[in-house]
Design a protein around this motif. Sequence first.
Motif, PDB file in Angstrom:
ATOM      1  N   GLU B   9      87.448   8.501  25.891  1.00 47.98           N
ATOM      2  CA  GLU B   9      88.108   9.565  25.406  1.00 47.98           C
ATOM      3  C   GLU B   9      88.999   9.963  26.604  1.00 47.98           C
ATOM      4  OE1 GLU B   9      84.674  10.246  25.728  1.00 47.98           O
ATOM      5  OE2 GLU B   9      84.332  10.050  23.367  1.00 47.98           O
ATOM      6  N   TRP B  10      90.116  10.491  26.317  1.00 49.56           N
ATOM      7  CA  TRP B  10      90.906  11.109  27.468  1.00 49.56           C
ATOM      8  C   TRP B  10      90.982  12.597  27.598  1.00 49.56           C
ATOM      9  CZ3 TRP B  10      95.018  14.134  25.703  1.00 49.56           C
ATOM     10  CH2 TRP B  10      95.388  13.769  24.436  1.00 49.56           C
ATOM     11  N   LEU B  11      91.260  13.102  28.528  1.00 45.47           N
ATOM     12  CA  LEU B  11      91.287  14.637  28.678  1.00 45.47           C
ATOM     13  C   LEU B  11      92.438  15.084  29.682  1.00 45.47           C
ATOM     14  CD1 LEU B  11      89.683  17.384  28.615  1.00 45.47           C
ATOM     15  CD2 LEU B  11      88.686  16.764  30.761  1.00 45.47           C
ATOM     16  N   ARG B  12      93.453  15.735  28.999  1.00 45.12           N
ATOM     17  CA  ARG B  12      94.541  16.195  29.698  1.00 45.12           C
ATOM     18  C   ARG B  12      94.314  17.622  30.329  1.00 45.12           C
ATOM     19  NH1 ARG B  12      98.566  14.169  26.776  1.00 45.12           N
ATOM     20  NH2 ARG B  12      98.886  12.469  28.106  1.00 45.12           N
ATOM     21  N   ILE B  13      94.327  17.949  31.446  1.00 45.33           N
ATOM     22  CA  ILE B  13      93.973  19.118  32.028  1.00 45.33           C
ATOM     23  C   ILE B  13      95.136  20.229  32.252  1.00 45.33           C
ATOM     24  CG2 ILE B  13      92.553  20.524  33.535  1.00 45.33           C
ATOM     25  CD1 ILE B  13      91.432  17.258  33.881  1.00 45.33           C
ATOM     26  N   GLU B  14      95.231  21.361  31.586  1.00 46.39           N
ATOM     27  CA  GLU B  14      96.308  22.136  32.094  1.00 46.39           C
ATOM     28  C   GLU B  14      95.534  23.516  32.316  1.00 46.39           C
ATOM     29  OE1 GLU B  14     100.023  20.777  29.484  1.00 46.39           O
ATOM     30  OE2 GLU B  14      98.029  20.462  28.640  1.00 46.39           O
ATOM     31  N   GLY B  15      95.676  24.049  33.633  1.00 50.87           N
ATOM     32  CA  GLY B  15      94.791  25.290  33.858  1.00 50.87           C
ATOM     33  C   GLY B  15      93.318  25.120  33.538  1.00 50.87           C
ATOM     34  N   ASP B  16      92.953  25.975  32.820  1.00 55.24           N
ATOM     35  CA  ASP B  16      91.440  25.577  32.263  1.00 55.24           C
ATOM     36  C   ASP B  16      91.289  25.350  30.810  1.00 55.24           C
ATOM     37  OD1 ASP B  16      92.392  28.035  31.039  1.00 55.24           O
ATOM     38  OD2 ASP B  16      90.605  29.205  31.476  1.00 55.24           O
ATOM     39  N   VAL B  17      92.332  24.610  30.427  1.00 54.47           N
ATOM     40  CA  VAL B  17      92.263  24.070  29.083  1.00 54.47           C
ATOM     41  C   VAL B  17      92.411  22.577  29.265  1.00 54.47           C
ATOM     42  CG1 VAL B  17      93.430  23.850  26.764  1.00 54.47           C
ATOM     43  CG2 VAL B  17      92.997  25.870  27.952  1.00 54.47           C
ATOM     44  N   GLY B  18      91.667  21.851  28.358  1.00 56.51           N
ATOM     45  CA  GLY B  18      91.987  20.485  28.474  1.00 56.51           C
ATOM     46  C   GLY B  18      92.157  19.914  26.957  1.00 56.51           C
ATOM     47  N   THR B  19      93.157  18.897  26.936  1.00 56.72           N
ATOM     48  CA  THR B  19      93.355  18.392  25.408  1.00 56.72           C
ATOM     49  C   THR B  19      92.521  17.180  25.398  1.00 56.72           C
ATOM     50  OG1 THR B  19      95.538  19.550  25.493  1.00 56.72           O
ATOM     51  CG2 THR B  19      95.117  17.757  23.891  1.00 56.72           C
ATOM     52  N   VAL B  20      91.816  17.017  24.495  1.00 58.90           N
ATOM     53  CA  VAL B  20      91.093  15.644  24.067  1.00 58.90           C
ATOM     54  C   VAL B  20      91.486  14.741  23.172  1.00 58.90           C
ATOM     55  CG1 VAL B  20      88.709  14.983  23.605  1.00 58.90           C
ATOM     56  CG2 VAL B  20      89.114  16.987  24.610  1.00 58.90           C
ATOM     57  N   GLY B  21      91.409  13.514  23.243  1.00 63.98           N
ATOM     58  CA  GLY B  21      91.725  12.513  22.320  1.00 63.98           C
ATOM     59  C   GLY B  21      90.991  11.109  22.791  1.00 63.98           C
ATOM     60  N   ILE B  22      91.291  10.017  22.122  1.00 63.79           N
ATOM     61  CA  ILE B  22      90.825   8.827  22.282  1.00 63.79           C
ATOM     62  C   ILE B  22      91.889   7.974  22.867  1.00 63.79           C
ATOM     63  CG2 ILE B  22      89.073   9.200  20.646  1.00 63.79           C
ATOM     64  CD1 ILE B  22      90.296   6.991  18.921  1.00 63.79           C
ATOM     65  N   THR B  23      91.566   6.948  23.674  1.00 63.17           N
ATOM     66  CA  THR B  23      92.515   5.854  24.232  1.00 63.17           C
ATOM     67  C   THR B  23      93.039   5.053  23.397  1.00 63.17           C
ATOM     68  OG1 THR B  23      90.941   4.418  25.073  1.00 63.17           O
ATOM     69  CG2 THR B  23      91.113   6.296  26.423  1.00 63.17           C
ATOM     70  N   ASP B  24      94.351   4.460  23.947  1.00 62.51           N
ATOM     71  CA  ASP B  24      94.820   3.452  23.058  1.00 62.51           C
ATOM     72  C   ASP B  24      94.014   2.072  22.977  1.00 62.51           C
ATOM     73  OD1 ASP B  24      97.283   2.256  22.003  1.00 62.51           O
ATOM     74  OD2 ASP B  24      97.190   1.046  23.572  1.00 62.51           O
ATOM     75  N   HIS B  25      93.005   1.943  23.991  1.00 68.14           N
ATOM     76  CA  HIS B  25      92.051   1.074  23.924  1.00 68.14           C
ATOM     77  C   HIS B  25      91.106   1.156  22.687  1.00 68.14           C
ATOM     78  CE1 HIS B  25      89.370  -2.141  25.299  1.00 68.14           C
ATOM     79  NE2 HIS B  25      88.528  -1.200  25.231  1.00 68.14           N
ATOM     80  N   ALA B  26      90.763   2.413  22.703  1.00 67.55           N
ATOM     81  CA  ALA B  26      89.632   2.856  21.557  1.00 67.55           C
ATOM     82  C   ALA B  26      90.104   2.493  20.093  1.00 67.55           C
ATOM     83  CB  ALA B  26      89.407   4.189  21.836  1.00 67.55           C
ATOM     84  N   GLN B  27      91.488   3.097  19.921  1.00 60.71           N
ATOM     85  CA  GLN B  27      92.138   3.070  18.554  1.00 60.71           C
ATOM     86  C   GLN B  27      92.244   1.612  18.231  1.00 60.71           C
ATOM     87  OE1 GLN B  27      94.997   2.133  17.319  1.00 60.71           O
ATOM     88  NE2 GLN B  27      96.063   1.606  19.217  1.00 60.71           N
ATOM     89  N   GLU B  28      92.736   0.767  19.235  1.00 62.71           N
ATOM     90  CA  GLU B  28      92.774  -0.519  19.218  1.00 62.71           C
ATOM     91  C   GLU B  28      91.465  -1.193  18.670  1.00 62.71           C
ATOM     92  OE1 GLU B  28      95.750  -2.512  21.672  1.00 62.71           O
ATOM     93  OE2 GLU B  28      94.366  -4.176  21.615  1.00 62.71           O
ATOM     94  N   GLN B  29      90.215  -0.861  19.261  1.00 64.41           N
ATOM     95  CA  GLN B  29      88.996  -1.392  19.136  1.00 64.41           C
ATOM     96  C   GLN B  29      88.569  -1.102  17.752  1.00 64.41           C
ATOM     97  OE1 GLN B  29      87.087  -3.709  21.054  1.00 64.41           O
ATOM     98  NE2 GLN B  29      89.230  -4.033  21.881  1.00 64.41           N
TER      99      GLN B  29
END
Lengths: 130, 120
Positions: B9-29
């Motif tokens: 998973e990836w987590l992009r942090i802005e202030g106290d909020v994180g956006t979550v997704g899955i990595t390019d490697h994960a979607q490829e697998q």
Amino acid sequence: MNVLQRPLISLMYHDVVQHAIHESSGFPGADVILRELADGAPRRRVGLKVEDRVPVRGGAKLYADEISATPIGSVTSGGFGPSVQAPIAMGYVDSNSATTGNRIFGEVRGKRIALRVCDLPFVPHRYKRD
Amino acid sequence: MLKFTENHEWLRIEGDVGTVGITDHAQEQLGDLVFVELPAPGARPEQGAAAAVVESVKAASDVYAPVSGEVIEINQAIVDEPALVNRDPMGKGWFFKIKISDPSQLEPLLDEKAYQAMIA
């Protein structure tokens, strides 16, 4: 042979029927198969189309409605069908639930997912036999 | 700040909020995704707990919360069109936004370089 996968249940009984007609008995399982030929099999193999987008995979239990605790069968194999752009599955259900068009439910991660009993094969044969 | 988990998973942090997704490697697998199930807004997954489900043509797999917190927004677009995750996993294919309850949980997460080294 698995008790749920007797030839009549699977409707793969062409050879058996041929055999039965010619010999009327004398092959392994003749008593059970001939009785089911006469009276109908307790379970049937059916095609299932998922009304939602959730793939219902092999092993999922099947129920007659959203609340009953007793399964009426289970999915043997299921996944996403690219030709129909929807999840499809195949499984065994009690004969009285096996009517084409009947709505039943499969359990996925604790939730009941609506399924429609449909005819097999999902995609009609389009090839020609020479 | 961008962080990664060992579960892809990836987590992009802005202030106290994180956006979550899955990595390019994960979607490829995983291959072509056909179904996504997201947490309900207001859900409070613990760090490392299953928070979402992705199903590809091949298999079903869980997406874990990279940190504990409250889910404040979900990306309905990927429920409607799971293929978006395959096309743009780090962008339009984000899963949910989480209000981070304990910033110290960010410590053990990987930075991009460490994640790339792990999958190499």
